[in-house]
Design a protein around this motif. Structure first.
Motif, short mmCIF file in Angstrom:
data_model
loop_
_atom_site.label_atom_id
_atom_site.label_comp_id
_atom_site.label_asym_id
_atom_site.label_seq_id
_atom_site.Cartn_x
_atom_site.Cartn_y
_atom_site.Cartn_z
N ASN A 296 0.82 -1.21 0.00
CA ASN A 296 0.00 0.00 0.00
C ASN A 296 0.85 1.26 0.00
O ASN A 296 0.31 2.37 -0.03
CB ASN A 296 -0.93 0.02 1.22
CG ASN A 296 -2.02 -1.04 1.12
OD1 ASN A 296 -2.48 -1.36 0.03
ND2 ASN A 296 -2.42 -1.59 2.27
N ARG A 297 2.17 1.09 0.06
CA ARG A 297 3.05 2.25 0.01
C ARG A 297 3.67 2.35 -1.39
O ARG A 297 3.90 1.33 -2.03
CB ARG A 297 4.15 2.16 1.08
CG ARG A 297 5.08 0.98 0.92
CD ARG A 297 6.10 0.89 2.06
NE ARG A 297 6.98 2.04 2.12
CZ ARG A 297 8.11 2.14 1.42
NH1 ARG A 297 8.48 1.18 0.59
NH2 ARG A 297 8.88 3.20 1.54
N PRO A 298 3.94 3.55 -1.84
CA PRO A 298 4.52 3.68 -3.18
C PRO A 298 5.97 3.21 -3.20
O PRO A 298 6.63 3.11 -2.17
CB PRO A 298 4.42 5.19 -3.44
CG PRO A 298 4.42 5.81 -2.07
CD PRO A 298 3.69 4.84 -1.20
N GLY A 299 6.43 2.91 -4.40
CA GLY A 299 7.83 2.55 -4.55
C GLY A 299 8.09 1.07 -4.40
O GLY A 299 7.22 0.23 -4.58
N VAL A 300 9.34 0.75 -4.00
CA VAL A 300 9.82 -0.62 -3.96
C VAL A 300 10.21 -1.00 -2.53
O VAL A 300 10.94 -0.25 -1.87
CB VAL A 300 11.02 -0.82 -4.90
CG1 VAL A 300 11.57 -2.24 -4.79
CG2 VAL A 300 10.61 -0.52 -6.35
N THR A 301 9.73 -2.13 -2.07
CA THR A 301 10.08 -2.66 -0.75
C THR A 301 10.66 -4.05 -0.93
O THR A 301 10.26 -4.79 -1.84
CB THR A 301 8.83 -2.73 0.15
OG1 THR A 301 8.22 -1.45 0.24
CG2 THR A 301 9.19 -3.22 1.55
N ILE A 302 11.60 -4.41 -0.06
CA ILE A 302 12.13 -5.77 -0.01
C ILE A 302 11.76 -6.35 1.35
O ILE A 302 11.86 -5.67 2.37
CB ILE A 302 13.65 -5.78 -0.20
CG1 ILE A 302 14.02 -5.30 -1.59
CG2 ILE A 302 14.23 -7.19 0.04
CD1 ILE A 302 15.50 -5.10 -1.80
N ALA A 303 11.31 -7.60 1.37
CA ALA A 303 10.97 -8.27 2.63
C ALA A 303 11.70 -9.60 2.70
O ALA A 303 11.77 -10.34 1.71
CB ALA A 303 9.47 -8.48 2.75
N VAL A 304 12.25 -9.91 3.87
CA VAL A 304 12.92 -11.19 4.10
C VAL A 304 11.98 -12.02 4.96
O VAL A 304 11.65 -11.63 6.09
CB VAL A 304 14.27 -11.00 4.81
CG1 VAL A 304 15.00 -12.34 4.92
CG2 VAL A 304 15.13 -9.98 4.09
N VAL A 305 11.55 -13.17 4.42
CA VAL A 305 10.56 -14.01 5.10
C VAL A 305 11.08 -15.44 5.12
O VAL A 305 11.54 -15.97 4.10
CB VAL A 305 9.19 -13.96 4.38
CG1 VAL A 305 8.17 -14.82 5.13
CG2 VAL A 305 8.71 -12.53 4.27
#
Length: 332
Positions: A296-305
């Motif tokens: 829901n936020r603009p741009g690019v996110t990385i998540a480690v799961v």
């Protein structure tokens, strides 16, 4: 991880490894918790299966999740990994060049070391007065336990006052330390990579540990022995795969990583505790919610799961797809 946990809980798990963490019980007004296969078995996640049938790009498993113009790269972690493991992921490096935020598992995520600490703070986990662990183990379990602690270069002393489940998780963590395996990796490495590029790192959320503490001392004698058996099985698996335990992850070999998670001692033990299955299912749900919020936020996110949360049917990736996201594996 360690976070998850994957493992009950890792960097856990129960990271319990993945990395896994303990979620607060939601109020009754919230939607019911969705069931999930917490010890991944074939066929597992449909999204994961789609990646397994295409040619694997170099580097660890990585998914691109897109929704409403936002991009989320999901890196599957699989602690423990060798301290000295050298790996490279051109796809992750490029994603870090675009990202403004990296989400990592919370500090309270569950791995063997973490769950041992949680259990130690609960009640009913010590041997009765005048009794010792090894004097009360059945012969077959005793022989395996002694062999394992010798591999970990430990005497009987550190474990003698604990019940079997706790002793097993402490020994598993001690063995990994002696074998050069880190329950903090790969999260700690990815954090350093992000900070080197000036990308903000943030824990996904925080979790309350109260529910698991209240049930930690309620394992029956049979369940305690079963948890010890599972911990020794996982330890023996790690020992037999010392040369490829990191290579499988670094090459994105999900089939081999899935085999590792099928031996997850912490998950199996938590499933025996009162309320354990519900707590673990909550963790997967909260992880999916955190990633949906990132979309829901603009741009690019990385998540480690932790892959323990990505591999199962109705795991995090399946839930993201069900919410309307498009999921692919970036090929370059």
């Amino acid at each position: 991880m360690v976070r998850c946990i994957p493992a009950l809980i890792g960097g856990t798990v129960l990271t319990l490894t993945a990395g896994a963490a303990w979620a607060q019980t939601p109020p009754p007004s919230q939607a019911p918790i969705q069931a999930v296969e917490l010890v991944p078995q074939a066929p597992g996640s449909a999204v994961v299966e789609e990646l397994e049938v295409v040619a694997r790009p170099p580097g660890p498993a990585l998914w691109l999740v897109e929704k409403g113009g936002a991009k989320l790269y999901v890196v599957g972690s699989a602690p423990p990994l060798p301290h000295q493991l050298k790996w490279d992921s051109p796809r992750l490096n490029r994603a870090l060049g675009e990202a403004s935020l990296v989400l990592v598992p919370p500090e309270a995520s569950v791995g063997p070391l973490q769950i041992a600490k949680f259990l130690l703070t609960g009640g009913g986990v010590r041997q009765p007065m005048g009794k010792t662990l090894e004097s009360r183990l059945p012969p077959e379990l005793l022989a395996r336990f002694v062999s394992a602690r010798q591999q970990a270069k430990r005497s009987a002393g550190p474990y003698k006052n604990w019940k079997p489940a706790v002793a097993g998780f402490i020994l598993l963590s001690d063995f990994r330390q002696a074998a050069g395996l880190s329950e903090a990796k790969p999260v700690s490495t990815i954090e350093r990579m992000a900070k080197a590029k000036g990308v903000k790192v943030k824990a996904m959320s925080q979790y309350r540990l109260g529910p698991i503490l209240s049930s930690a001392g309620k394992l029956s004698d049979d369940a305690n022995l079963a948890c010890l058996n599972d911990a020794l099985t996982e330890l023996e698996y790690d020992a037999a795969h010392a040369t490829d335990i990191g290579t499988d992850w670094a090459h994105g070999d999900l089939a081999s990583v899935r085999a590792r998670y099928s031996t997850s001692a912490v998950q199996r033990c938590v499933m025996r505790t009162p309320g354990g299955p519900r707590l673990l299912a909550q963790q997967i749900g909260q992880s999916a919610d955190a990633l949906n919020a990132a979309l829901n936020r603009p741009g690019v996110t990385i998540a480690v799961v932790d892959l323990a949360f990505l591999l199962p049917t109705n795991g995090v990736l399946d839930r993201l797809k069900a919410s309307g996201a498009t999921i692919t594996s970036p090929v370059s």
